[in-house]
Design a protein around this motif. Structure first.
Motif, mmCIF file in Angstrom:
data_model
loop_
_atom_site.group_PDB
_atom_site.id
_atom_site.type_symbol
_atom_site.label_atom_id
_atom_site.label_comp_id
_atom_site.label_asym_id
_atom_site.label_seq_id
_atom_site.Cartn_x
_atom_site.Cartn_y
_atom_site.Cartn_z
ATOM 1 N N ALA A 1 0.828 -1.207 0.000
ATOM 2 C CA ALA A 1 0.000 0.000 0.000
ATOM 3 C C ALA A 1 0.861 1.255 0.000
ATOM 4 O O ALA A 1 0.593 2.217 -0.732
ATOM 5 N N VAL A 2 1.904 1.251 0.828
ATOM 6 C CA VAL A 2 2.795 2.416 0.893
ATOM 7 C C VAL A 2 3.593 2.537 -0.397
ATOM 8 O O VAL A 2 3.837 3.643 -0.897
ATOM 9 N N GLU B 1 2.569 1.702 -3.309
ATOM 10 C CA GLU B 1 1.662 2.256 -4.307
ATOM 11 C C GLU B 1 1.555 3.770 -4.147
ATOM 12 O O GLU B 1 1.515 4.516 -5.130
ATOM 13 N N PHE B 2 1.524 4.240 -2.892
ATOM 14 C CA PHE B 2 1.517 5.686 -2.645
ATOM 15 C C PHE B 2 2.811 6.312 -3.168
ATOM 16 O O PHE B 2 2.797 7.404 -3.738
ATOM 17 N N ALA C 1 -3.206 4.219 1.769
ATOM 18 C CA ALA C 1 -1.935 3.582 2.118
ATOM 19 C C ALA C 1 -1.751 3.441 3.620
ATOM 20 O O ALA C 1 -0.730 2.891 4.065
#
Length: 606
Positions: free
Chosen positions: A250-251, A253-254, A303
């Motif tokens: 998730a991070v 992707e950010f 995220a």
């Protein structure tokens, strides 16, 4: 040897209370003249000794007078104090404990440690495990642990605990909390600054250094993502150049989403980086979910990122870019973190400025090298041209001289006076042209036909010059004298030529008296300075620089012969040896020519 008197129990107790209140341990120990280990024993003894009194404050011991004193003592302490029963439930706390955690005692007495840290179960587990160990091995213990208070702040603490008994059985424990956040933050800041300094010192470029700098800051401060944004002055936009994130999809992707963005129009209201760009100040966002102008707000929330801060990078006082960091937790503004960030920002700005300066220096050196190579090539071509031209010009001159002389021998009696005068002009012009070509050739050979510098007696070089000038000296009735001259490192034939040209000039430009020339020597810190003094016609100061240039004559050919190259050759020889040449003179009062040679050799006399 006298020994320091040990403090009495009251002084020891007061010292422990001061330490628990936050006074630096080193100051207390220095004031009392004890070591930190001894002070540690006082602290453990104090906690064990007063455990029963503190328990009495909770009503566990029926001693009204003593209970009231203990209650007042505990309440007045500026450090958090708590005590628990054998079942692990809190029996009581003081006001400092309430202030520290932001929890009223009325809402917490009778509850367990896991109720205190609903947002940090790992911290509660650690406390619970330490309590269990203390129940198994009664006595005292201490340990360091970070805790998160109800306002979201992380506090670094040391817990001191000691058991107390009732009826011979362990009835509970007393504990106090020492807040060491300020010290830990200072240590953390120093560690980050040191690591950044080391990274920048070892890096060969900005792009090489920044990923490590970003990761060091993010991990050191407890942030999940960090990036550097650089201002493109031509496009007037900010672009993400380097970034780092935790190993979390998730991070990451950010991170990808941020890398693809371009920040523009700083005059418009914006989110994190644009506000830094506009204000030139650090920006802190405690809760990004509340930042309506942050374009990446939704991406950050997806995220699991909750707060952020950013600060400017200045290079030479000018805005260069932004560093940003995002955290998983909601974090109120932390001035210590801002201070660390600003210090790192200064380090980065200075590093980038140094990289720019080194790049400019390398570029300048490359350009100088290119120009030097071009100059060497050009000089080589000019020297080759001078050599070839001089040789090629000699042949037609020889032909002119030969046929002129042949005409004079065969037809001289048939020529009238004017024709013979014309022929004399031709012969004289051819002779002067021959001398000029030979001088040009000599000038071009100074740098190309020179020998390696070796130890040489300058007196010997002078003697060779005087032998070559013997006819001119006798014809002029001149006197040439000299001092004892030193051993030097030089090209001896060129040094002899230098003496010959300078003394020859003194003989040529003589006054009404017979020429007197003296060669002397002076010892300078790093060089020998030779001087050639004469009593000739002298030179006006306005011509001092001009006379060392090629073809620069101060007199007509009718007054003095020559091509105007002799002193230019002298300057070229001196330049090749790494020295300097100059003249001091006044019209009608003679001249003194000075030249220096670096002192590379010994001091022998010639």
């Amino acid at each position: 040897m006298a020994t320091r008197k040990q403090p009495d129990p009251a002084a020891k107790a007061w010292a422990v209370l001061q330490g628990l209140a936050g006074r630096p341990l080193t100051e207390i120990c220095e004031e009392l003249g004890v070591g930190e280990a001894e002070y540690g024993r006082w602290r453990e003894q104090f906690l064990s000794t007063h455990a029963a009194s503190i328990a009495a404050a909770a009503g566990r011991v029926a001693a009204p007078g003593r209970m009231e004193a203990a209650r007042e003592l505990i309440e007045a302490l500026p450090v958090p104090v708590f005590f628990k029963g054998r079942d692990g439930k809190y029996l009581g706390v003081n006001k400092a404990w309430e202030d520290f955690f932001g929890v009223p005692r009325s809402d917490f007495v009778g509850k367990e440690v896991h109720d205190l840290y609903p947002q940090s179960p790992a911290v509660a587990d650690k406390h619970f495990a330490m309590d269990q160990e203390l129940w198994r091995q009664p006595g005292s213990q201490s340990y360091e642990i970070p805790v998160v208070t109800r306002d979201g702040r992380t506090r670094h603490t040391i817990y001191y605990k000691a058991t107390f008994t009732r009826g011979g059985e362990v009835a509970g424990l007393i504990g106090t909390i020492v807040d060491i956040t300020e010290r830990k933050e200072a240590e953390r800041g120093q560690a980050i600054e040191y690591s950044v300094t080391r990274i920048l010192a070892q890096a060969h470029g900005v792009e090489e250094a920044m990923p490590s700098v970003i990761r060091t800051m993010a991990e050191g401060l407890g942030y999940a993502y960090g990036a550097r944004w650089v201002h493109d002055s031509k496009a007037h936009v900010l672009r993400s150049t380097e970034s780092w994130s935790e190993d979390d999809p998730a991070v990451q992707e950010f991170r990808r989403h941020s890398t693809e963005r371009v920040e523009s129009r700083p005059e418009q209201p914006g989110g994190l980086n644009r506000r830094v760009w506009t204000t030139g100040e650090a920006v802190w966002m405690p809760d990004v979910s509340k930042e309506t102008e942050l374009a990446r707000r939704d991406a950050a929330r997806e995220a699991g990122l909750s707060s952020a801060f950013a600060f400017p990078i200045l290079v030479g006082g000018e805005f260069y870019g932004v560093m940003e960091f995002f955290s998983r937790r909601v974090r109120p503004r932390d001035e210590r973190v801002i201070e660390i960030a600003q210090t790192v920002g200064i380090q980065i700005g200075q590093f980038i400025a140094r990289m720019h300066a080194e790049a400019a220096l390398r570029e300048a050196n490359d350009e100088l090298e290119r120009q030097a190579q071009e100059l060497m090539r050009s000089n080589a071509e000019l020297q080759q041209f001078a050599y070839v031209a001089s040789h090629d010009l000699q042949e037609p001159l020889r032909m002119i001289s030969s046929y002129t002389q042949l005409i004079m021998r065969r037809y001289g009696d048939r020529l009238d006076k004017e024709a013979r005068e014309f022929m004399d002009y031709v012969v004289d012009g051819a002779g002067r042209m021959k001398q000029l070509i030979e001088d040009i050739l000599a000038y071009s050979r100074v740098g190309t036909r020179g020998r390696e510098f070796r130890k040489a007696q300058s007196g010997n070089a002078l003697k060779k010059a005087l032998i070559n000038l013997r006819g001119s000296i006798e014809a002029a009735g001149a006197t040439v004298t000299h001092d004892a001259l030193p051993e030097v490192e030089a090209d001896e034939p060129q040094l002899a030529q230098l003496f010959q040209n300078l003394i020859g000039n003194a003989l040529k430009f003589k006054g009404n008296e017979a020429p007197r020339v003296h060669v002397s020597i002076a010892e300078l810190p790093n060089a020998w300075e030779f001087s050639i003094q004469d009593n000739g016609i002298g030179i006006d100061a306005q011509y001092f620089d001009r006379i060392f240039m090629v073809f620069q004559r101060l007199h007509s050919k009718g007054e003095y012969d020559g091509t105007g190259i002799g002193l230019a050759i002298c300057k070229k020889v001196v330049d090749r040896h790494g020295g300097r040449i100059r003249v001091e003179s006044e019209p009608g009062r003679g001249s003194t020519f000075f030249f220096t040679l670096p002192r590379r050799g010994g001091n022998g006399n010639g």
